[in-house]
Design a protein around this motif. Structure first.
Motif, short mmCIF file in Angstrom:
data_model
loop_
_atom_site.label_atom_id
_atom_site.label_comp_id
_atom_site.label_asym_id
_atom_site.label_seq_id
_atom_site.Cartn_x
_atom_site.Cartn_y
_atom_site.Cartn_z
N SER A 442 0.83 -1.20 0.00
CA SER A 442 0.00 0.00 0.00
C SER A 442 0.87 1.26 0.00
CB SER A 442 -0.90 0.00 1.24
OG SER A 442 -1.66 1.18 1.29
N GLY A 443 0.53 2.18 -0.88
CA GLY A 443 1.27 3.45 -0.95
C GLY A 443 2.43 3.45 -1.91
N ALA A 444 2.86 2.27 -2.40
CA ALA A 444 4.01 2.20 -3.31
C ALA A 444 3.60 2.74 -4.69
CB ALA A 444 4.51 0.77 -3.44
N ALA A 445 4.53 3.43 -5.33
CA ALA A 445 4.28 3.93 -6.68
C ALA A 445 4.19 2.77 -7.66
CB ALA A 445 5.37 4.89 -7.10
N ILE A 446 3.36 2.92 -8.67
CA ILE A 446 3.20 1.90 -9.71
C ILE A 446 3.68 2.49 -11.03
CG2 ILE A 446 1.53 0.55 -11.03
CD1 ILE A 446 -0.16 0.36 -8.49
N ARG A 447 4.61 1.79 -11.69
CA ARG A 447 5.19 2.27 -12.95
C ARG A 447 4.82 1.32 -14.08
NH1 ARG A 447 8.88 3.78 -9.02
NH2 ARG A 447 9.63 5.94 -9.22
N ILE A 448 4.26 1.88 -15.14
CA ILE A 448 3.80 1.07 -16.27
C ILE A 448 4.39 1.65 -17.55
CG2 ILE A 448 1.76 0.34 -17.59
CD1 ILE A 448 0.15 0.73 -14.94
N ALA A 449 4.85 0.78 -18.44
CA ALA A 449 5.35 1.20 -19.76
C ALA A 449 4.41 0.65 -20.82
CB ALA A 449 6.76 0.70 -19.99
N LYS A 450 3.93 1.53 -21.71
CA LYS A 450 2.97 1.15 -22.76
C LYS A 450 3.59 1.40 -24.13
CE LYS A 450 -1.17 0.47 -24.71
NZ LYS A 450 -2.35 1.33 -24.65
N ASN A 451 3.39 0.49 -25.06
CA ASN A 451 4.02 0.62 -26.38
C ASN A 451 3.25 1.53 -27.33
OD1 ASN A 451 1.85 -1.16 -26.76
ND2 ASN A 451 2.90 -2.27 -28.39
N LEU A 452 2.00 1.85 -27.00
CA LEU A 452 1.19 2.73 -27.84
C LEU A 452 0.74 3.96 -27.04
CD1 LEU A 452 -1.14 0.02 -29.44
CD2 LEU A 452 0.97 0.94 -30.40
N ARG A 453 0.06 4.87 -27.70
CA ARG A 453 -0.46 6.06 -27.02
C ARG A 453 -1.59 5.66 -26.08
NH1 ARG A 453 -4.65 9.78 -27.81
NH2 ARG A 453 -4.13 11.96 -27.32
N ILE A 454 -1.57 6.18 -24.85
CA ILE A 454 -2.64 5.88 -23.90
C ILE A 454 -3.93 6.53 -24.40
CG2 ILE A 454 -2.11 7.89 -22.43
CD1 ILE A 454 -2.89 6.16 -20.01
N CYS A 455 -5.06 5.80 -24.32
CA CYS A 455 -6.32 6.34 -24.81
C CYS A 455 -6.97 7.23 -23.76
CB CYS A 455 -7.26 5.21 -25.23
SG CYS A 455 -8.00 4.31 -23.83
N GLU A 456 -7.98 7.98 -24.17
CA GLU A 456 -8.65 8.92 -23.26
C GLU A 456 -9.29 8.20 -22.09
OE1 GLU A 456 -11.27 11.69 -25.25
OE2 GLU A 456 -10.01 11.61 -27.05
N ASP A 457 -9.88 7.03 -22.34
CA ASP A 457 -10.54 6.31 -21.26
C ASP A 457 -9.55 5.84 -20.21
OD1 ASP A 457 -13.14 4.94 -20.32
OD2 ASP A 457 -11.67 3.31 -20.30
N CYS A 458 -8.42 5.27 -20.66
CA CYS A 458 -7.40 4.81 -19.71
C CYS A 458 -6.80 5.99 -18.95
CB CYS A 458 -6.31 4.02 -20.44
SG CYS A 458 -6.85 2.38 -20.97
N HIS A 459 -6.66 7.11 -19.62
CA HIS A 459 -6.11 8.30 -18.97
C HIS A 459 -7.03 8.74 -17.82
CE1 HIS A 459 -4.61 12.50 -18.64
NE2 HIS A 459 -3.46 11.96 -19.05
N LEU A 460 -8.33 8.79 -18.08
CA LEU A 460 -9.29 9.15 -17.04
C LEU A 460 -9.29 8.12 -15.91
CD1 LEU A 460 -11.69 10.80 -15.93
CD2 LEU A 460 -13.19 9.45 -17.44
N PHE A 461 -9.25 6.85 -16.28
CA PHE A 461 -9.26 5.76 -15.31
C PHE A 461 -8.06 5.86 -14.37
CE2 PHE A 461 -8.92 1.36 -13.84
CZ PHE A 461 -10.25 0.96 -13.74
#
Length: 495
Positions: A442-461
């Motif tokens: 709990s509280g740890a930062a989460i780092r994610i790498a995506k190969n494509l552009r993040i979509c609007e829905d995922c950005h809001l999520f």
């Protein structure tokens, strides 16, 4: 004599001399094998390699390097596994081969095997493997390599430092990248370019300009790469006039002729702020034939701003130029879908199928306990699959109570509302986020790498999830970094 002819590019004369030699040793065989590899004639190199009466480790290394440069990592690995004895050059060549050909998880796995084989990594090794960490966002592994460099007293030359700066920056730790840069006793243009590029990816545009000014005050002239980073920094925050100033400054102040990449950045800069006609005029006024990548920037801008007429014109031109490129079909189909012209979108997808064009799948990676996990959209073949999907369903329910409404325009197939919501929920970055939440403290930062552009829905999520779960979520997509914290994003919703 043989080596001299080869180095002077007199390959035919070198081969004739080799064929005339009354007596040959391993060195002469290795020289001609290496020459054929550098010429790109892998078939001749392999035939010579197979004919050698006696091979040493240099012979094997020459062939591995040859396959690496030719983009054939499988053949290189086959030889690597067959080697009777390996040295550090063998391991470095194979790791570099995987990195050069985008096989990043395999590069990290080979790096681990190298240590288990009691072969000591050197500065060449770490410079080769750190880009794999950077691409995958494997910060913990990168930090371990940094600690190993210190412990083993590997020389911290400008190449090693530059690789570390890039790794930390592209893994989301801008503070570590800046610290390494600031503490460098010796800096060169490559190090300056790397930190400017990293800062640009994070949207730290004021810091970009500060470093650029400092670079010039220290007597370093910017080069082509510097200006690409500067233009991208302006692009990430919509500083059109500032970006155009740098674009023109290349020629007026530094006598640098803008290349295709610079025109692409300028077109992107104009297009993303809605100045589509200006972007089109810039393309048509290019001193060279506009390559597809520049038109693709304009097409992307047309999709973002909903200019279907120009977008359709550009997309059809691109499909004519690059009938095997999936991105052009996908953007045109997406544009049709967003306009509810599903029959046209379906027609484009049929055209893709007929032409044998396969869409590049969205993929997100996350590092947990020094291991990198990859997720694809709708993926059910990964560790803790059941728990991940259950967590994702709980997240969607909770975030909807806090105002989350799926951006159905980001779901581009002609299905009902429920089907669209389900497709959006199973995007790869959401799966990675759910997996990160159940796999970290709990509280740890989460780092994610995506190969494509993040979509609007995922950005809001991601924004809502960062606030609800009290987590910092750092996502690197193909364009830039997004630092989600307490319900907002560092990009200010401009990406």
């Amino acid at each position: 004599m043989l080596a001299g002819l080869a180095k002077c590019g007199l390959f035919s004369e070198a081969r004739d001399l080799f064929d005339e030699m009354p007596e040959r040793n391993a060195a002469s065989w290795n020289t001609v094998v290496d020459m054929c590899c550098k010429m790109g004639d892998l078939r001749a190199a392999r035939n010579l390699f197979d004919e050698m009466p006696e091979r040493n480790v240099v012979s094997w290394n020459a062939m591995i390097c040859g396959y690496a440069k030719a983009g054939d990592p499988d053949s290189a690995r086959e030889l690597f596994d067959a080697m009777p004895r390996r040295d550090s050059v063998s391991w470095n060549a194979m790791i570099g081969c995987y990195v050069r050909n985008g096989r990043f998880p395999e590069a990290l796995e080979l790096f681990r095997s190298m240590q288990e084989s009691n072969v000591k990594p050197d500065e060449v090794t770490v410079v080769a493997v750190l880009p794999a960490c950077a691409h995958l966002g494997a910060l913990d592994i990168g930090r371990w390599i940094h600690a190993y460099i210190r412990k083993q007293r590997i020389k911290m030359d400008v190449h090693v430092r530059t690789a570390l700066v890039e790794m930390y920056g592209k893994c989301g730790s801008l503070e570590d990248a800046m610290r390494l840069f600031d503490h460098a006793a010796k800096k060169d243009v490559f190090l300056y370019n790397t930190i400017i590029e990293v800062l640009a990816m994070h949207g730290a545009v004021e810091k970009v300009f500060e470093v650029f000014d400092y670079m010039r005050s220290e007597g370093f002239d910017p080069n082509d790469v510097t200006f690409i980073a500067l233009l991208r920094a302006c692009n990430h925050v919509g500083l059109v006039e500032t970006g155009l100033k740098y674009f023109h400054m290349m020629n007026t102040e530094f006598r640098l002729v803008p290349k295709v990449e610079h025109y692409g950045c300028a077109v992107d800069l104009l297009g993303r702020t809605g100045r589509l006609e200006e972007a089109r005029e810039l393309i048509l006024g290019m001193p060279m034939v506009p390559p597809p990548v520049v038109w693709t920037s304009l097409l992307s801008a047309c999709v973002i701003h909903g200019n279907h007429k120009l977008g359709e014109e550009v997309a059809l031109h691109l499909i004519e130029l690059e009938p095997r490129s999936c991105a052009n079909y996908v953007m045109l189909a997406n544009m049709y879908s967003k306009a509810n012209r599903y029959e046209y979108a379906a027609k484009i997808r049929r055209m893709m199928k007929e032409n044998g064009v396969v869409k590049k799948p969205g993929c997100s990676s996350i590092e947990i306990d020094n291991r990198v996990y990859e997720f694809f959209a709708g993926d059910r073949d990964h560790p803790r699959c059941k728990e991940t999907y259950e967590m994702l369903d709980r997240m969607a329910s909770r975030l909807k109570r806090e105002g989350y409404k799926p951006c159905l325009l980001s779901a581009l197939h002609d299905v009902d509302k429920s089907g669209k919501e389900q497709a959006l929920l199973h995007h790869s970055e959401k799966l990675a986020l759910a997996f990160g939440l159940i796999s970290t403290n709990s509280g740890a930062a989460i780092r994610i790498a995506k190969n494509l552009r993040i979509c609007e829905d995922c950005h809001l999520f991601m924004k809502l999830a960062s606030n609800h779960y009290k987590r910092q979520v750092i996502v690197r997509d193909c364009n830039r970094f997004h630092h989600f914290n307490e319900g907002s994003c560092s990009c200010s919703d401009y990406w």
